[in-house]
Design an enzyme around this catalytic site. Structure first.
Site, mmCIF file in Angstrom:
data_model
loop_
_atom_site.group_PDB
_atom_site.id
_atom_site.type_symbol
_atom_site.label_atom_id
_atom_site.label_comp_id
_atom_site.label_asym_id
_atom_site.label_seq_id
_atom_site.Cartn_x
_atom_site.Cartn_y
_atom_site.Cartn_z
ATOM 1 N N ASP A 215 -5.421 -2.966 -2.733
ATOM 2 C CA ASP A 215 -5.423 -3.377 -4.132
ATOM 3 C C ASP A 215 -4.996 -4.843 -4.240
ATOM 4 O OD1 ASP A 215 -6.113 -0.811 -4.878
ATOM 5 O OD2 ASP A 215 -4.029 -0.204 -5.236
HETATM 6 N N1 URA Z 1 -3.280 3.004 -1.767
HETATM 7 C C1 URA Z 1 -3.139 2.328 -2.946
HETATM 8 O O1 URA Z 1 -2.855 2.915 -3.977
HETATM 9 N N2 URA Z 1 -3.347 0.994 -2.928
HETATM 10 C C2 URA Z 1 -3.654 0.307 -1.820
HETATM 11 O O2 URA Z 1 -3.803 -0.905 -1.879
HETATM 12 C C3 URA Z 1 -3.799 1.021 -0.620
HETATM 13 C C4 URA Z 1 -3.615 2.360 -0.621
#
Ligand code: URA
Length: 239
Positions: free
Chosen positions: A107
């Site tokens: 993310d």
């Molecule tokens: N899970 C999430 O919620 N975000 C990420 O960036 C990676 C795994």
């Protein structure tokens, strides 16, 4: 020679030098092809078979590149984007080449270990649930994870919308703090870690990926820094 790649392109693709520097190196007779001085920098070579030497050192050819990045906050896990800065945009010029992409997405606000490569098969294998490669994340939570929440995440979570997450492995970064959690998962569904913790009543306030398989983030890399991975490090992903 009947080659298929320009010498200067070969040298830049192997991160030896820039194209401009390649032409200088060739002019100064510091580059050899199969033991003979390269006549010009745009001559075609066969990277699989010709032996290229720069200042007496043979250039080992690797078809693909594998880069480890400590992804910073605020940068998109993508190759290019109209509006946002991407992880490929922020690579140093010496590591940039065509066709690079992040193997798996973090993310925008997630930090930590990200592999950037141009090897599609490698990325596919790494991400395939069949390979069972564990990704470990350190998650800071807005409140302590309850024992029931832990049990539910460890048994696998099904959300109201039907999304199912496979069982995860939970441990604690510090023994006495249940809001500082290490979670290991083999899938990589959208917002998986955040949503798993939400299902247990906790909001993730910071998320950092620590490892992929047995490959751990090089802590000498500051957020935003990247470096080439060694062959051994590449193999650790599947170890
Ligand atoms: N899970 C999430 O919620 N975000 C990420 O960036 C990676 C795994």
């Amino acid at each position: 020679m009947g080659g298929s790649m320009r010498l200067d392109k070969f040298l830049t693709s192997q991160n030896i030098c820039s194209r401009k520097e390649a032409s200088k190196l060739v002019r100064e007779k510091r580059v050899k092809i199969n033991g003979k001085f390269a006549p010009k920098s745009d001559i075609k070579i066969d990277p699989e078979h010709d032996i290229i030497e720069v200042e007496g050192n043979i250039v080992a050819y690797s078809k693909f590149v594998y880069i480890m990045m400590n992804k910073p906050k605020g940068v998109l896990s993508a190759s290019n984007d109209k509006n946002a800065q991407t992880v490929v945009d922020i690579l140093p010029d010496s590591l940039k080449r065509r066709d690079l992409f992040p193997a798996g997405r973090l993310d925008k606000d997630t930090t930590g270990l990200l592999i950037i490569t141009d090897d599609g098969d490698f990325a596919h294998k790494m991400l395939s649930p069949k390979s069972g490669v564990y990704k470990a994340y350190r998650a800071l939570l807005d409140r302590p994870l309850s024992p029931e929440g832990q049990t539910s995440i460890e048994s696998g979570v099904t959300l109201k919308d039907g999304t199912h997450y496979k069982p995860a492995i939970i441990s604690f970064y510090n023994e006495n703090d249940r809001s500082d959690v290490v979670i290991r998962i083999t899938e990589g569904k959208f917002h998986e870690v955040k949503r798993m913790f939400l299902s247990a009543g906790c909001e993730v306030t910071a998320l950092k990926r620590l490892s992929i398989g047995s490959l751990t983030l090089d802590e000498n890399l500051s957020p935003g820094d990247a470096r080439s991975m060694t062959e051994a490090e590449k193999d650790l992903v599947f170890a």
